[in-house]
Design a protein around this motif. Structure first.
Motif, PDB file in Angstrom:
ATOM      1  N   SER A 278     -24.632  47.569  18.216  1.00 14.67           N
ATOM      2  CA  SER A 278     -24.837  47.912  20.354  1.00 14.67           C
ATOM      3  C   SER A 278     -26.110  49.004  20.246  1.00 14.67           C
ATOM      4  O   SER A 278     -27.159  48.089  20.799  1.00 14.67           O
ATOM      5  CB  SER A 278     -23.787  48.125  20.837  1.00 14.67           C
ATOM      6  OG  SER A 278     -23.670  49.287  20.461  1.00 14.67           O
ATOM      7  N   LEU A 279     -26.338  49.788  20.021  1.00 13.31           N
ATOM      8  CA  LEU A 279     -27.247  50.831  19.407  1.00 13.31           C
ATOM      9  C   LEU A 279     -28.756  50.448  19.147  1.00 13.31           C
ATOM     10  O   LEU A 279     -30.031  49.979  19.721  1.00 13.31           O
ATOM     11  CB  LEU A 279     -27.052  52.134  19.445  1.00 13.31           C
ATOM     12  CG  LEU A 279     -28.257  53.258  19.347  1.00 13.31           C
ATOM     13  CD1 LEU A 279     -28.010  53.319  21.475  1.00 13.31           C
ATOM     14  CD2 LEU A 279     -27.678  53.990  18.849  1.00 13.31           C
ATOM     15  N   GLY A 280     -28.592  49.595  17.876  1.00  9.67           N
ATOM     16  CA  GLY A 280     -30.326  48.710  17.133  1.00  9.67           C
ATOM     17  C   GLY A 280     -30.351  47.841  17.789  1.00  9.67           C
ATOM     18  O   GLY A 280     -31.623  47.231  18.585  1.00  9.67           O
TER      19      GLY A 280
ATOM     20  N   HIS B 161     -15.400  50.430  13.503  1.00  8.88           N
ATOM     21  CA  HIS B 161     -16.192  51.966  14.545  1.00  8.88           C
ATOM     22  C   HIS B 161     -17.449  52.103  14.440  1.00  8.88           C
ATOM     23  O   HIS B 161     -18.468  51.739  15.267  1.00  8.88           O
ATOM     24  CB  HIS B 161     -15.392  53.204  14.404  1.00  8.88           C
ATOM     25  CG  HIS B 161     -15.741  54.101  15.222  1.00  8.88           C
ATOM     26  ND1 HIS B 161     -16.078  53.827  16.143  1.00  8.88           N
ATOM     27  CD2 HIS B 161     -16.480  55.526  15.494  1.00  8.88           C
ATOM     28  CE1 HIS B 161     -16.166  55.658  17.340  1.00  8.88           C
ATOM     29  NE2 HIS B 161     -16.989  56.325  16.522  1.00  8.88           N
ATOM     30  N   ALA B 162     -18.125  52.111  12.853  1.00  7.57           N
ATOM     31  CA  ALA B 162     -19.253  52.610  12.928  1.00  7.57           C
ATOM     32  C   ALA B 162     -19.999  51.455  12.781  1.00  7.57           C
ATOM     33  O   ALA B 162     -21.410  51.494  13.221  1.00  7.57           O
ATOM     34  CB  ALA B 162     -19.640  52.635  10.961  1.00  7.57           C
TER      35      ALA B 162
ATOM     36  N   VAL C  16     -29.328  49.113   9.812  1.00  7.17           N
ATOM     37  CA  VAL C  16     -29.710  48.897   8.667  1.00  7.17           C
ATOM     38  C   VAL C  16     -28.459  49.992   8.395  1.00  7.17           C
ATOM     39  O   VAL C  16     -27.565  50.467   7.118  1.00  7.17           O
ATOM     40  CB  VAL C  16     -30.781  49.647   7.746  1.00  7.17           C
ATOM     41  CG1 VAL C  16     -30.801  49.726   6.833  1.00  7.17           C
ATOM     42  CG2 VAL C  16     -31.703  48.738   7.891  1.00  7.17           C
ATOM     43  N   VAL C  17     -28.255  51.544   9.251  1.00  8.61           N
ATOM     44  CA  VAL C  17     -27.726  52.101   9.208  1.00  8.61           C
ATOM     45  C   VAL C  17     -25.999  51.955   9.222  1.00  8.61           C
ATOM     46  O   VAL C  17     -24.915  51.868   8.597  1.00  8.61           O
ATOM     47  CB  VAL C  17     -27.100  53.216   9.774  1.00  8.61           C
ATOM     48  CG1 VAL C  17     -26.061  54.211  10.204  1.00  8.61           C
ATOM     49  CG2 VAL C  17     -28.646  53.980   9.415  1.00  8.61           C
ATOM     50  N   GLY C  18     -25.473  50.969   9.875  1.00 15.52           N
ATOM     51  CA  GLY C  18     -24.332  50.027  10.373  1.00 15.52           C
ATOM     52  C   GLY C  18     -24.463  49.700   8.832  1.00 15.52           C
ATOM     53  O   GLY C  18     -23.209  49.255   8.838  1.00 15.52           O
ATOM     54  N   SER C  19     -24.982  48.448   8.694  1.00  9.98           N
ATOM     55  CA  SER C  19     -24.675  48.009   7.463  1.00  9.98           C
ATOM     56  C   SER C  19     -24.266  48.459   6.531  1.00  9.98           C
ATOM     57  O   SER C  19     -23.392  48.142   5.492  1.00  9.98           O
ATOM     58  CB  SER C  19     -26.542  47.213   7.215  1.00  9.98           C
ATOM     59  OG  SER C  19     -26.734  45.865   7.889  1.00  9.98           O
TER      60      SER C  19
ATOM     61  N   ARG D  16     -19.764  51.139   2.705  1.00  7.42           N
ATOM     62  CA  ARG D  16     -19.575  52.725   2.046  1.00  7.42           C
ATOM     63  C   ARG D  16     -18.473  52.554   2.746  1.00  7.42           C
ATOM     64  O   ARG D  16     -17.163  53.806   1.804  1.00  7.42           O
ATOM     65  CB  ARG D  16     -20.771  53.315   2.097  1.00  7.42           C
ATOM     66  CG  ARG D  16     -22.050  53.509   1.701  1.00  7.42           C
ATOM     67  CD  ARG D  16     -21.715  53.655   0.234  1.00  7.42           C
ATOM     68  NE  ARG D  16     -21.225  54.569  -0.022  1.00  7.42           N
ATOM     69  CZ  ARG D  16     -21.738  54.847  -1.359  1.00  7.42           C
ATOM     70  NH1 ARG D  16     -21.611  54.470  -2.345  1.00  7.42           N
ATOM     71  NH2 ARG D  16     -20.793  56.677  -0.968  1.00  7.42           N
ATOM     72  N   LEU D  17     -18.193  52.662   4.104  1.00 15.58           N
ATOM     73  CA  LEU D  17     -16.466  52.993   4.158  1.00 15.58           C
ATOM     74  C   LEU D  17     -15.429  52.668   4.283  1.00 15.58           C
ATOM     75  O   LEU D  17     -14.790  51.276   3.513  1.00 15.58           O
ATOM     76  CB  LEU D  17     -16.363  53.256   6.206  1.00 15.58           C
ATOM     77  CG  LEU D  17     -17.646  53.998   6.922  1.00 15.58           C
ATOM     78  CD1 LEU D  17     -17.895  53.505   8.591  1.00 15.58           C
ATOM     79  CD2 LEU D  17     -17.447  55.988   6.570  1.00 15.58           C
TER      80      LEU D  17
END
Length: 75
Positions: free
Chosen positions: A41-43, A34-35, A17-20, A25-26
């Motif tokens: 991959s971590l998720g 990058h984000a 969700v943070v990646g989405s 937003r970026l």
């Protein structure tokens, strides 16, 4: 065992969700890529680890570990 699996899956979903949100937003393409690459991959690793813990020792665990190894190698 179930609580460990659920907590790993929730942590993985948090990173996804943070990646989405970072994708939306970026400001530019490079920051977005990058984000998204870090959190994606971590998720996925945390979600698959949670699924592996939930499955226990059977053939599905071997398949999940193969997918984890492929994610590690391809990222």
């Amino acid at each position: 065992m179930t609580w460990i699996a659920v907590s790993l899956i929730v942590v993985g979903l948090f990173f996804l969700v943070v990646g989405s949100i970072g994708m939306l937003r970026l400001p530019d393409v490079f920051a977005r890529a990058h984000a998204l690459s870090l959190t994606d991959s971590l998720g996925a690793v945390f979600v698959l680890l949670g699924l592996g813990v939930y499955q226990g020792l059977n053939m599905n665990l071997v398949r999940i570990l193969v997918v984890l190894a492929l994610i590690y190698l391809l990222n």
